[in-house]
Motif scaffolding. Structure first.
Motif, PDB file in Angstrom:
ATOM      1  N   GLY A 234     129.347 -37.853  18.122  1.00  0.00           N
ATOM      2  CA  GLY A 234     129.790 -36.482  18.320  1.00  0.00           C
ATOM      3  C   GLY A 234     131.276 -36.419  18.591  1.00  0.00           C
ATOM      4  O   GLY A 234     131.907 -37.411  18.948  1.00  0.00           O
ATOM      5  N   TRP A 235     131.865 -35.216  18.405  1.00  0.00           N
ATOM      6  CA  TRP A 235     133.280 -35.022  18.620  1.00  0.00           C
ATOM      7  C   TRP A 235     133.506 -33.795  19.503  1.00  0.00           C
ATOM      8  O   TRP A 235     132.651 -32.891  19.578  1.00  0.00           O
ATOM      9  CB  TRP A 235     134.043 -34.834  17.298  1.00  0.00           C
ATOM     10  CG  TRP A 235     133.477 -33.746  16.413  1.00  0.00           C
ATOM     11  CD1 TRP A 235     132.583 -33.893  15.402  1.00  0.00           C
ATOM     12  CD2 TRP A 235     133.767 -32.336  16.489  1.00  0.00           C
ATOM     13  NE1 TRP A 235     132.283 -32.678  14.829  1.00  0.00           N
ATOM     14  CE2 TRP A 235     133.000 -31.702  15.476  1.00  0.00           C
ATOM     15  CE3 TRP A 235     134.583 -31.549  17.292  1.00  0.00           C
ATOM     16  CZ2 TRP A 235     133.041 -30.324  15.261  1.00  0.00           C
ATOM     17  CZ3 TRP A 235     134.628 -30.173  17.089  1.00  0.00           C
ATOM     18  CH2 TRP A 235     133.874 -29.575  16.076  1.00  0.00           C
ATOM     19  N   GLY A 236     134.642 -33.792  20.209  1.00  0.00           N
ATOM     20  CA  GLY A 236     135.043 -32.663  21.041  1.00  0.00           C
ATOM     21  C   GLY A 236     136.506 -32.343  20.799  1.00  0.00           C
ATOM     22  O   GLY A 236     137.340 -33.248  20.659  1.00  0.00           O
ATOM     23  N   VAL A 237     136.851 -31.058  20.733  1.00  0.00           N
ATOM     24  CA  VAL A 237     138.201 -30.601  20.396  1.00  0.00           C
ATOM     25  C   VAL A 237     138.618 -29.498  21.367  1.00  0.00           C
ATOM     26  O   VAL A 237     137.814 -28.597  21.672  1.00  0.00           O
ATOM     27  CB  VAL A 237     138.263 -30.091  18.940  1.00  0.00           C
ATOM     28  CG1 VAL A 237     139.602 -29.428  18.669  1.00  0.00           C
ATOM     29  CG2 VAL A 237     138.039 -31.237  17.971  1.00  0.00           C
TER      30      VAL A 237
ATOM     31  N   ALA B  92     128.549 -32.556  15.867  1.00  0.00           N
ATOM     32  CA  ALA B  92     128.106 -33.880  15.430  1.00  0.00           C
ATOM     33  C   ALA B  92     128.991 -34.388  14.295  1.00  0.00           C
ATOM     34  O   ALA B  92     129.465 -33.610  13.466  1.00  0.00           O
ATOM     35  CB  ALA B  92     126.650 -33.834  14.974  1.00  0.00           C
ATOM     36  N   CYS B  93     129.203 -35.685  14.277  1.00  0.00           N
ATOM     37  CA  CYS B  93     129.992 -36.308  13.215  1.00  0.00           C
ATOM     38  C   CYS B  93     129.152 -36.397  11.937  1.00  0.00           C
ATOM     39  O   CYS B  93     127.920 -36.334  11.981  1.00  0.00           O
ATOM     40  CB  CYS B  93     130.444 -37.702  13.643  1.00  0.00           C
ATOM     41  SG  CYS B  93     131.635 -37.700  15.005  1.00  0.00           S
ATOM     42  N   PRO B  94     129.798 -36.568  10.783  1.00  0.00           N
ATOM     43  CA  PRO B  94     129.047 -36.692   9.524  1.00  0.00           C
ATOM     44  C   PRO B  94     128.132 -37.912   9.536  1.00  0.00           C
ATOM     45  O   PRO B  94     128.338 -38.873  10.279  1.00  0.00           O
ATOM     46  CB  PRO B  94     130.162 -36.837   8.469  1.00  0.00           C
ATOM     47  CG  PRO B  94     131.369 -36.253   9.105  1.00  0.00           C
ATOM     48  CD  PRO B  94     131.254 -36.521  10.570  1.00  0.00           C
ATOM     49  N   PRO B  95     127.112 -37.914   8.708  1.00  0.00           N
ATOM     50  CA  PRO B  95     126.167 -39.046   8.719  1.00  0.00           C
ATOM     51  C   PRO B  95     126.784 -40.369   8.293  1.00  0.00           C
ATOM     52  O   PRO B  95     126.255 -41.430   8.659  1.00  0.00           O
ATOM     53  CB  PRO B  95     125.083 -38.599   7.717  1.00  0.00           C
ATOM     54  CG  PRO B  95     125.206 -37.116   7.622  1.00  0.00           C
ATOM     55  CD  PRO B  95     126.656 -36.813   7.821  1.00  0.00           C
TER      56      PRO B  95
END
Length: 287
Positions: free
Chosen positions: A29-32, A46-49
């Motif tokens: 996962g990512w946070g911005v 969520a990040c790409p698969p």
């Protein structure tokens, strides 16, 4: 015309962007956190698969920050000052080209790097990449915002991980159901024909049952190996035997005889005028 271009250029602004990612082999996962003169944006996802490493997750977080800034504020975005705690991500985007080993072993890194560069060049967005130390225990703005993005990324990764586990469990349930249906229809299952196993049994339960069967086999072997003469036999004792009755009668006679002797000695002592001795009497009373 020139004055309009100058006013348009003057209206463009820079965006401060903090990014972070959280990676596990199951999900990422990512946070911005974005801030400009026109407001603030806080997002996570969520990040790409195809992301399969922590460096790829960090690049995905940077791309999410650039994409969100352009999507929300449009052409007014002139550039982004990106703060990330990944030195590898800063190196990937700052270098002119990637090493052949990186391109060969990490194709997702090259893919995300190309997407970030192409997107920023198409929309005229400049990138100023800066490294910030992660997991700091200081009361600074950079430490706080990095920790905030880290929490966002962890939350997004947890959601993606739960959904991934749910998907895998549903897939395994469907496969188990199809296998049971094939067995009930008479179609043998590939691998172990004619063997039906419950899909709900765990490995721990199977090991427990296997140990129980082994203990039962060992106990049966020990009983079979003992000879007949060494085996204990059940002996039934009578409720009241003649020996017990005889012992009780003998004890009663002894008590009566000792009491009579004590009484005779006491009478003789009184007749002779000797001082009384209460020991025999007390002994007789105790009996």
């Amino acid at each position: 015309m020139n004055s309009q271009k100058e006013r348009a250029g003057a209206s463009r602004f820079w965006v401060t962007c903090y990014t972070d990612a959280s990676f596990t082999p199951i999900a990422a996962g990512w946070g911005v956190w974005l801030r400009s003169t026109r407001g603030r944006i806080v997002r996570h996802g969520a990040c790409p698969p195809y992301v399969s490493s922590a460096n790829e997750a960090e690049l995905a977080a940077i791309f999410a920050g650039v994409y969100l800034a352009r999507k929300v504020w449009g052409e007014a975005v002139r550039g982004l000052v990106v703060y990330t705690d990944s030195q590898a991500a800063v190196g990937f985007l700052s270098d002119d080209s990637l090493k052949p080993r990186t391109q060969r072993n990490a194709p997702a890194v090259a893919r995300l790097r190309e997407r970030i560069r192409t997107f920023s060049n198409e929309h005229g967005i400049e990138l100023d990449l800066r490294w910030v130390k992660g997991h700091q225990r200081t009361n600074t703005v950079r430490a706080y915002l990095n920790a905030r993005c880290d929490k966002l990324a962890r939350a997004a990764r947890a959601v993606a991980q739960r959904s991934e586990k749910r998907t895998v469990a549903e897939k395994c349930g469907r496969e188990a159901g199809s296998a049971i249906a094939e067995k009930s229809n008479g179609t043998p299952n590939a691998g172990e024909p004619g063997v039906e196993r419950s899909p709900g049994r765990s490995r721990k339960q199977k090991n427990r049952e296997r140990r129980h069967r082994a203990r039962e086999r060992n106990r049966a072997k020990k009983v079979a190996s003992v000879p007949d003469r060494a085996r204990p036999r059940a002996i039934e004792l009578p409720v009241a035997s003649g020996i017990d009755i005889g012992l009780e009668d003998r004890c009663a006679r002894n008590r009566v005889r000792s009491k009579r002797d004590d009484d005779e000695r006491a009478e003789q002592a009184v007749a002779s005028g000797a001082p009384p001795n209460f020991a025999p009497l007390s002994r007789a009373m105790r009996r």
